[in-house]
Design a protein around this motif. Sequence first.
Motif, PDB file in Angstrom:
ATOM      1  N   PHE A   1      28.326  49.014  37.607  1.00  0.00           N
ATOM      2  CA  PHE A   1      29.334  48.579  36.643  1.00  0.00           C
ATOM      3  C   PHE A   1      28.827  48.731  35.210  1.00  0.00           C
ATOM      4  O   PHE A   1      29.588  49.127  34.316  1.00  0.00           O
ATOM      5  CB  PHE A   1      29.727  47.127  36.894  1.00  0.00           C
TER       6      PHE A   1
ATOM      7  N   PHE B   1      37.397  38.207  41.592  1.00  0.00           N
ATOM      8  CA  PHE B   1      36.369  38.491  40.596  1.00  0.00           C
ATOM      9  C   PHE B   1      36.539  37.520  39.426  1.00  0.00           C
ATOM     10  O   PHE B   1      37.565  37.557  38.732  1.00  0.00           O
ATOM     11  CB  PHE B   1      36.482  39.936  40.106  1.00  0.00           C
TER      12      PHE B   1
ATOM     13  N   GLY C   1      33.958  45.391  42.327  1.00  0.00           N
ATOM     14  CA  GLY C   1      35.244  45.692  41.718  1.00  0.00           C
ATOM     15  C   GLY C   1      35.167  46.917  40.830  1.00  0.00           C
ATOM     16  O   GLY C   1      34.132  47.200  40.227  1.00  0.00           O
TER      17      GLY C   1
ATOM     18  N   TRP D   1      30.699  50.247  32.117  1.00  0.00           N
ATOM     19  CA  TRP D   1      31.036  49.392  30.983  1.00  0.00           C
ATOM     20  C   TRP D   1      30.532  49.969  29.666  1.00  0.00           C
ATOM     21  O   TRP D   1      31.134  49.738  28.618  1.00  0.00           O
ATOM     22  CB  TRP D   1      30.483  47.984  31.218  1.00  0.00           C
TER      23      TRP D   1
ATOM     24  N   ARG E   1      36.562  41.073  33.898  1.00  0.00           N
ATOM     25  CA  ARG E   1      36.074  40.192  34.951  1.00  0.00           C
ATOM     26  C   ARG E   1      34.647  40.566  35.347  1.00  0.00           C
ATOM     27  O   ARG E   1      34.159  41.661  35.025  1.00  0.00           O
ATOM     28  CB  ARG E   1      36.989  40.290  36.186  1.00  0.00           C
ATOM     29  N   GLU E   2      33.990  39.662  36.038  1.00  0.00           N
ATOM     30  CA  GLU E   2      32.694  39.959  36.620  1.00  0.00           C
ATOM     31  C   GLU E   2      32.864  41.053  37.669  1.00  0.00           C
ATOM     32  O   GLU E   2      33.844  41.042  38.428  1.00  0.00           O
ATOM     33  CB  GLU E   2      32.096  38.716  37.272  1.00  0.00           C
ATOM     34  N   PRO E   3      31.933  41.995  37.772  1.00  0.00           N
ATOM     35  CA  PRO E   3      32.134  43.115  38.692  1.00  0.00           C
ATOM     36  C   PRO E   3      31.827  42.813  40.158  1.00  0.00           C
ATOM     37  O   PRO E   3      32.141  43.629  41.029  1.00  0.00           O
ATOM     38  CB  PRO E   3      31.156  44.165  38.159  1.00  0.00           C
TER      39      PRO E   3
ATOM     40  N   ALA F   1      42.375  40.981  42.497  1.00  0.00           N
ATOM     41  CA  ALA F   1      41.573  40.906  41.276  1.00  0.00           C
ATOM     42  C   ALA F   1      41.065  39.485  41.046  1.00  0.00           C
ATOM     43  O   ALA F   1      40.019  39.280  40.413  1.00  0.00           O
ATOM     44  CB  ALA F   1      42.387  41.377  40.074  1.00  0.00           C
TER      45      ALA F   1
ATOM     46  N   ARG G   1      45.546  45.081  39.304  1.00  0.00           N
ATOM     47  CA  ARG G   1      45.616  43.753  38.693  1.00  0.00           C
ATOM     48  C   ARG G   1      46.273  42.722  39.605  1.00  0.00           C
ATOM     49  O   ARG G   1      46.663  41.654  39.142  1.00  0.00           O
ATOM     50  CB  ARG G   1      46.389  43.841  37.379  1.00  0.00           C
TER      51      ARG G   1
ATOM     52  N   VAL H   1      38.725  44.921  37.437  1.00  0.00           N
ATOM     53  CA  VAL H   1      37.743  44.140  36.671  1.00  0.00           C
ATOM     54  C   VAL H   1      37.835  44.365  35.166  1.00  0.00           C
ATOM     55  O   VAL H   1      37.369  43.528  34.386  1.00  0.00           O
ATOM     56  CB  VAL H   1      36.308  44.420  37.161  1.00  0.00           C
TER      57      VAL H   1
ATOM     58  N   ARG I   1      36.592  35.666  35.885  1.00  0.00           N
ATOM     59  CA  ARG I   1      36.694  36.153  34.506  1.00  0.00           C
ATOM     60  C   ARG I   1      35.322  36.103  33.852  1.00  0.00           C
ATOM     61  O   ARG I   1      34.578  35.140  34.010  1.00  0.00           O
ATOM     62  CB  ARG I   1      37.691  35.303  33.726  1.00  0.00           C
ATOM     63  N   ASP I   2      34.982  37.149  33.122  1.00  0.00           N
ATOM     64  CA  ASP I   2      33.706  37.202  32.402  1.00  0.00           C
ATOM     65  C   ASP I   2      33.856  36.403  31.112  1.00  0.00           C
ATOM     66  O   ASP I   2      34.477  36.874  30.151  1.00  0.00           O
ATOM     67  CB  ASP I   2      33.341  38.652  32.114  1.00  0.00           C
TER      68      ASP I   2
END
Length: 464
Positions: free
Chosen positions: A358, A175, A311, A362, A297-299, A172, A168, A316, A177-178
């Motif tokens: 990812f 990448f 990531g 996920w 987060r986006e990978p 990090a 973290r 992520v 944030r999603d």
Amino acid sequence: MRTILVVGGGQSGLQLALGLLAEGYGVTLVSPAGAEEVRSGGVTSTQCLFGPALRRERRHGLAFWDDRAPLVRGVGVHVADPGGGSAGAPARGPAARAGGRGTVPAASWVGRLDEPAQSVDQRLKLSAWLDLFVRRGGRHVRRRIGAAELERLAADRDHDLVVVAAGRGELAGVFPRDTRRPAFDAPQRTLALAYVTGAHPHPSGPILGRSAVPGEGEVFTLPTYSLAGACDAVMVEAVPGGPMDRVLPAGAPGEEVLDSLLDVLRRSAPWEHERFARARLADPRAALRDAYAPVVREPVARFSNGALALGMADAVVANDPITAQGANMASLCADVYRRAIVDHGTRPFDEAFMRSAFAAYWRQARQVTAWSRVMLSGPPHVWELFGLASRHQGTADRFANSFSDPSGLIDWFLHPERAMEYADAVRGATAARRSSLSGPPRTPAAYRRGPDPRPVRSSHAPIS
């Protein structure tokens, strides 16, 4: 030979690096510390690995502590009375004068694990794995890198793929944030933990204990293996600014962190304070305070020079440790990514590959993210299920084994309506069983018409 650069020497990064070495890849690992520095450094977390993660380590020859680390055979839950007392045992004496609770929780139960779990201090584990990585031919670069150097490394042609497993920290941030996923803007808990010696064994045996104080936080305890050998870990997750949150100066010494932990246990979980009252730090660097905001987060990181990085794990998907899944998800991510890399063969590791790898992770990680959000918020149906588990061993066992496989939680725990349907079904089946057991006696076999050599016995076992 295809070459992979792994940035970060934690559970996920080292497990992936070692796995790819075994598959014949050239692997470079970048991390800021050598094995001896990791071993002699400060603790980074508590962790408890459950069945699937332990099996992965054993398959790959990475389980070095099976003959020493204590087995964790169950998950115990204590629920404190939010009013400050407990069922049948109101707060009295010093606990009452300090605004504390009675010595008995309002609800208490233990779920049995189908496979024992295990906890090993990551200072031991990661230092041993790093030594093993170098002995097996991996290249270790001892350096702390920032975003600019990561961009340069991702752009050079020395590596076919760059994977960021740096947790973290600063990296990090490369990448995004999603925005499709719910996120927290601030930490939901402040964390304080210590590895200690001198604690009394848990009365229910070697279990991962969780004491929940509604609206205030949680206390976790478990037997573990650290630099001092077999010992115990204790962690407090406090709602920021609440009664369990102890403000300490930055860099507070370990003894001060432990004193604050014991004060929280005395007030909020006295049944645990009785066990830990004489505890001492297992070593001078065996305590930690931390806080972070859970985030997805986006990978894929896209750099200005067109280069990409993938990531993994906490870099992520960072969940609060309230579900004890951090190291388990790191292990899973390393396994999923290793398989994806190997199965990809000689094709380019482009963005489509990264997103596909990812997505495979996920599919399982999202269950833990949802579970963590539910446990952090503590909606009414969770307390209803905890109360049910104190009366129904099957529910207690089902919850315990969800730590090994969280995928089934959506069916009965995460959603309020499904939780109530499950609870109603359990209560209905219990009532029917009791009714059957208390019904009119059967006619003895000797008086039945026709021969019946089978003994007459109830088909229902009593509920434990």
